[in-house]
Design a protein around this motif. Sequence first.
Motif, PDB file in Angstrom:
ATOM      1  N   ASN A 162      20.457  -7.158   4.252  1.00 44.95           N
ATOM      2  CA  ASN A 162      19.550  -8.264   4.007  1.00 44.95           C
ATOM      3  C   ASN A 162      18.098  -7.848   4.276  1.00 44.95           C
ATOM      4  O   ASN A 162      17.191  -8.215   3.525  1.00 44.95           O
ATOM      5  CB  ASN A 162      19.946  -9.456   4.884  1.00 44.95           C
ATOM      6  CG  ASN A 162      19.230 -10.721   4.456  1.00 44.95           C
ATOM      7  OD1 ASN A 162      18.666 -10.784   3.373  1.00 44.95           O
ATOM      8  ND2 ASN A 162      19.252 -11.720   5.319  1.00 44.95           N
ATOM      9  N   ALA A 163      17.849  -7.092   5.314  1.00 43.16           N
ATOM     10  CA  ALA A 163      16.495  -6.625   5.626  1.00 43.16           C
ATOM     11  C   ALA A 163      16.008  -5.667   4.543  1.00 43.16           C
ATOM     12  O   ALA A 163      14.850  -5.717   4.120  1.00 43.16           O
ATOM     13  CB  ALA A 163      16.469  -5.950   6.985  1.00 43.16           C
ATOM     14  N   TYR A 164      16.907  -4.799   4.069  1.00 41.83           N
ATOM     15  CA  TYR A 164      16.542  -3.863   3.002  1.00 41.83           C
ATOM     16  C   TYR A 164      16.202  -4.613   1.720  1.00 41.83           C
ATOM     17  O   TYR A 164      15.223  -4.279   1.040  1.00 41.83           O
ATOM     18  CB  TYR A 164      17.685  -2.871   2.752  1.00 41.83           C
ATOM     19  CG  TYR A 164      17.404  -1.948   1.594  1.00 41.83           C
ATOM     20  CD1 TYR A 164      16.498  -0.906   1.738  1.00 41.83           C
ATOM     21  CD2 TYR A 164      18.020  -2.137   0.371  1.00 41.83           C
ATOM     22  CE1 TYR A 164      16.220  -0.061   0.670  1.00 41.83           C
ATOM     23  CE2 TYR A 164      17.747  -1.313  -0.693  1.00 41.83           C
ATOM     24  CZ  TYR A 164      16.848  -0.270  -0.543  1.00 41.83           C
ATOM     25  OH  TYR A 164      16.586   0.560  -1.597  1.00 41.83           O
ATOM     26  N   ALA A 165      16.966  -5.628   1.388  1.00 45.53           N
ATOM     27  CA  ALA A 165      16.706  -6.418   0.188  1.00 45.53           C
ATOM     28  C   ALA A 165      15.373  -7.144   0.302  1.00 45.53           C
ATOM     29  O   ALA A 165      14.603  -7.229  -0.667  1.00 45.53           O
ATOM     30  CB  ALA A 165      17.839  -7.413  -0.046  1.00 45.53           C
ATOM     31  N   VAL A 168       8.135  -5.115  -1.729  1.00 46.69           N
ATOM     32  CA  VAL A 168       7.496  -3.964  -2.383  1.00 46.69           C
ATOM     33  C   VAL A 168       7.365  -4.229  -3.878  1.00 46.69           C
ATOM     34  O   VAL A 168       6.327  -3.943  -4.486  1.00 46.69           O
ATOM     35  CB  VAL A 168       8.296  -2.677  -2.107  1.00 46.69           C
ATOM     36  CG1 VAL A 168       7.820  -1.522  -2.984  1.00 46.69           C
ATOM     37  CG2 VAL A 168       8.186  -2.293  -0.635  1.00 46.69           C
ATOM     38  N   ALA A 169       8.389  -4.792  -4.490  1.00 48.40           N
ATOM     39  CA  ALA A 169       8.340  -5.095  -5.922  1.00 48.40           C
ATOM     40  C   ALA A 169       7.246  -6.112  -6.245  1.00 48.40           C
ATOM     41  O   ALA A 169       6.506  -5.966  -7.227  1.00 48.40           O
ATOM     42  CB  ALA A 169       9.696  -5.599  -6.396  1.00 48.40           C
ATOM     43  N   VAL A 170       7.113  -7.129  -5.413  1.00 48.32           N
ATOM     44  CA  VAL A 170       6.065  -8.139  -5.619  1.00 48.32           C
ATOM     45  C   VAL A 170       4.690  -7.515  -5.449  1.00 48.32           C
ATOM     46  O   VAL A 170       3.766  -7.777  -6.232  1.00 48.32           O
ATOM     47  CB  VAL A 170       6.264  -9.327  -4.653  1.00 48.32           C
ATOM     48  CG1 VAL A 170       5.044 -10.230  -4.639  1.00 48.32           C
ATOM     49  CG2 VAL A 170       7.508 -10.109  -5.023  1.00 48.32           C
ATOM     50  N   ALA A 171       4.531  -6.666  -4.438  1.00 49.21           N
ATOM     51  CA  ALA A 171       3.238  -6.017  -4.206  1.00 49.21           C
ATOM     52  C   ALA A 171       2.871  -5.101  -5.364  1.00 49.21           C
ATOM     53  O   ALA A 171       1.722  -5.073  -5.815  1.00 49.21           O
ATOM     54  CB  ALA A 171       3.279  -5.229  -2.899  1.00 49.21           C
ATOM     55  N   GLN A 172       3.857  -4.358  -5.878  1.00 49.22           N
ATOM     56  CA  GLN A 172       3.581  -3.478  -7.012  1.00 49.22           C
ATOM     57  C   GLN A 172       3.181  -4.280  -8.242  1.00 49.22           C
ATOM     58  O   GLN A 172       2.262  -3.902  -8.974  1.00 49.22           O
ATOM     59  CB  GLN A 172       4.801  -2.612  -7.318  1.00 49.22           C
ATOM     60  CG  GLN A 172       5.010  -1.505  -6.320  1.00 49.22           C
ATOM     61  CD  GLN A 172       6.266  -0.702  -6.619  1.00 49.22           C
ATOM     62  OE1 GLN A 172       7.138  -1.140  -7.365  1.00 49.22           O
ATOM     63  NE2 GLN A 172       6.364   0.474  -6.025  1.00 49.22           N
TER      64      GLN A 172
END
Length: 77
Positions: A3-6, A12-16
């Motif tokens: 869950n923490a990894y997800a 990271v995806a949102v920031a990118q």
Amino acid sequence: MINAYATIASLVAVAQERLRREEKGATAVEYGLMVGLIAVVIIGAVTLLGTELNELFTTVKDKLGGAGTGGTTTTNP
């Protein structure tokens, strides 16, 4: 742990994605600034050279015999 990894992966995806959109916006602003600068240069050149260009075109027109000033042509029978 998964869950923490997800969560980290989605952050990271949102920031990118946000950075990608911000770069497109910055590029559009840069192009806008370039277009504005080109317009200022053109306006300045026309202002500085306007009378000289007008005199040049008048001289050319006079040497051509005033062709194109009346808009009508006549032919001799």
